[in-house]
Design a protein around this motif. Sequence first.
Motif, short mmCIF file in Angstrom:
data_model
loop_
_atom_site.label_atom_id
_atom_site.label_comp_id
_atom_site.label_asym_id
_atom_site.label_seq_id
_atom_site.Cartn_x
_atom_site.Cartn_y
_atom_site.Cartn_z
N MET A 55 21.23 13.54 22.35
CA MET A 55 22.10 13.78 23.50
C MET A 55 23.39 14.48 23.08
O MET A 55 23.86 15.38 23.77
CB MET A 55 22.38 12.46 24.22
N ALA A 56 23.94 14.07 21.94
CA ALA A 56 25.15 14.72 21.42
C ALA A 56 24.86 16.17 21.07
O ALA A 56 25.69 17.06 21.33
CB ALA A 56 25.68 13.95 20.22
N ALA A 57 23.69 16.44 20.49
CA ALA A 57 23.32 17.81 20.14
C ALA A 57 23.17 18.67 21.39
O ALA A 57 23.61 19.83 21.41
CB ALA A 57 22.03 17.81 19.33
N ALA A 58 22.58 18.12 22.44
CA ALA A 58 22.41 18.86 23.69
C ALA A 58 23.76 19.18 24.31
O ALA A 58 23.99 20.27 24.83
CB ALA A 58 21.54 18.08 24.66
N GLN A 59 24.66 18.21 24.24
CA GLN A 59 25.99 18.41 24.80
C GLN A 59 26.76 19.46 23.99
O GLN A 59 27.43 20.33 24.55
CB GLN A 59 26.75 17.10 24.82
N LYS A 60 26.65 19.40 22.67
CA LYS A 60 27.32 20.38 21.80
C LYS A 60 26.76 21.78 22.03
O LYS A 60 27.51 22.76 22.07
CB LYS A 60 27.18 19.99 20.34
N GLU A 61 25.45 21.86 22.23
CA GLU A 61 24.82 23.15 22.50
C GLU A 61 25.39 23.77 23.77
O GLU A 61 25.69 24.97 23.80
CB GLU A 61 23.31 22.95 22.65
N ALA A 62 25.58 22.98 24.79
CA ALA A 62 26.15 23.49 26.05
C ALA A 62 27.60 23.92 25.85
O ALA A 62 28.01 24.97 26.36
CB ALA A 62 26.06 22.42 27.13
N GLN A 74 31.49 31.50 37.33
CA GLN A 74 31.52 30.10 37.73
C GLN A 74 30.12 29.62 38.10
O GLN A 74 29.75 28.48 37.79
CB GLN A 74 32.48 29.91 38.91
N GLU A 75 29.34 30.49 38.69
CA GLU A 75 27.97 30.13 39.06
C GLU A 75 27.12 29.84 37.82
O GLU A 75 26.38 28.86 37.76
CB GLU A 75 27.34 31.28 39.86
N ASP A 76 27.26 30.70 36.79
CA ASP A 76 26.51 30.49 35.54
C ASP A 76 26.98 29.22 34.83
O ASP A 76 26.18 28.48 34.25
CB ASP A 76 26.65 31.69 34.61
N ALA A 77 28.28 28.97 34.88
CA ALA A 77 28.83 27.76 34.25
C ALA A 77 28.30 26.51 34.95
O ALA A 77 27.94 25.52 34.29
CB ALA A 77 30.36 27.78 34.29
N GLN A 78 28.24 26.54 36.28
CA GLN A 78 27.70 25.40 37.02
C GLN A 78 26.22 25.19 36.73
O GLN A 78 25.75 24.07 36.58
CB GLN A 78 27.92 25.59 38.52
N LEU A 80 24.68 26.04 33.95
CA LEU A 80 24.61 25.50 32.60
C LEU A 80 24.93 24.00 32.60
O LEU A 80 24.24 23.20 31.96
CB LEU A 80 25.58 26.23 31.66
N GLN A 81 25.94 23.62 33.36
CA GLN A 81 26.31 22.21 33.44
C GLN A 81 25.18 21.38 34.08
O GLN A 81 24.85 20.30 33.60
CB GLN A 81 27.60 22.05 34.25
N GLN A 82 24.58 21.90 35.14
CA GLN A 82 23.48 21.18 35.78
C GLN A 82 22.27 21.07 34.86
O GLN A 82 21.63 20.01 34.79
CB GLN A 82 23.08 21.89 37.08
N ASP A 83 21.97 22.16 34.15
CA ASP A 83 20.84 22.12 33.21
C ASP A 83 21.10 21.10 32.10
O ASP A 83 20.19 20.37 31.71
CB ASP A 83 20.61 23.50 32.59
N THR A 84 22.33 21.06 31.62
CA THR A 84 22.69 20.10 30.57
C THR A 84 22.58 18.67 31.09
O THR A 84 22.04 17.80 30.40
CB THR A 84 24.12 20.37 30.05
N GLN A 85 23.05 18.42 32.30
CA GLN A 85 22.95 17.07 32.88
C GLN A 85 21.50 16.65 33.04
O GLN A 85 21.14 15.51 32.75
CB GLN A 85 23.67 17.01 34.23
N ARG A 86 20.65 17.58 33.49
CA ARG A 86 19.22 17.26 33.63
C ARG A 86 18.61 16.94 32.27
O ARG A 86 17.82 15.99 32.14
CB ARG A 86 18.47 18.43 34.28
N LYS A 87 18.97 17.73 31.27
CA LYS A 87 18.44 17.50 29.93
C LYS A 87 18.90 16.14 29.40
O LYS A 87 18.10 15.38 28.83
CB LYS A 87 18.90 18.61 28.99
N LEU A 88 20.18 15.80 29.58
CA LEU A 88 20.71 14.52 29.13
C LEU A 88 20.03 13.36 29.86
O LEU A 88 19.69 12.34 29.24
CB LEU A 88 22.22 14.46 29.32
#
Length: 145
Positions: A55-62, A74-78, A80-88
């Motif tokens: 989980m830490a690696a996934a967060q660092k990757e983002a 802002q759309e791409d950042a959102q 990326l954030q949503q993809d990271t949350q789904r992955k976590l």
Amino acid sequence: MKLRKKSTALLVAAMAVMMLTAGCGKVKVGYIEGSRVMKEAPQITAIVDEGNQKMAAAQKEAEDKMQQNPDMSQEDAQKLQQDTQRKLMGLNQSYSIQVKQKIDTALDGIAQSKKLDVVIDSEKEQPTAITGCVDVTDDVIAKLQ
């Protein structure tokens, strides 16, 4: 920890049903301290540590992606954030299932060997064990070495 409350409620309900169906017979109840198992069982701590690292690696990757592209829209950042949350969330769920399966397997063997009808989780905040229970926490930790 909604799953823990649901599991506890199901176990208590199962115990009540068993008591009703058993009539005057004795029901043999065991209990574990779930928090001790989570802290002291090497197999469980290994799974938790591995999950935390992934989980830490996934967060660092983002975070790295954000730093590499400071002009990200802002759309791409959102996205990326949503993809990271789904992955976590997926990693968390996957490792939670592994922990539950390990504990359930250990408990099944111990319940059979000690001839327990029910094993419940007795936490300090919400004690659910009743008088006459058998503490199998150390047995579970030993089985998960």
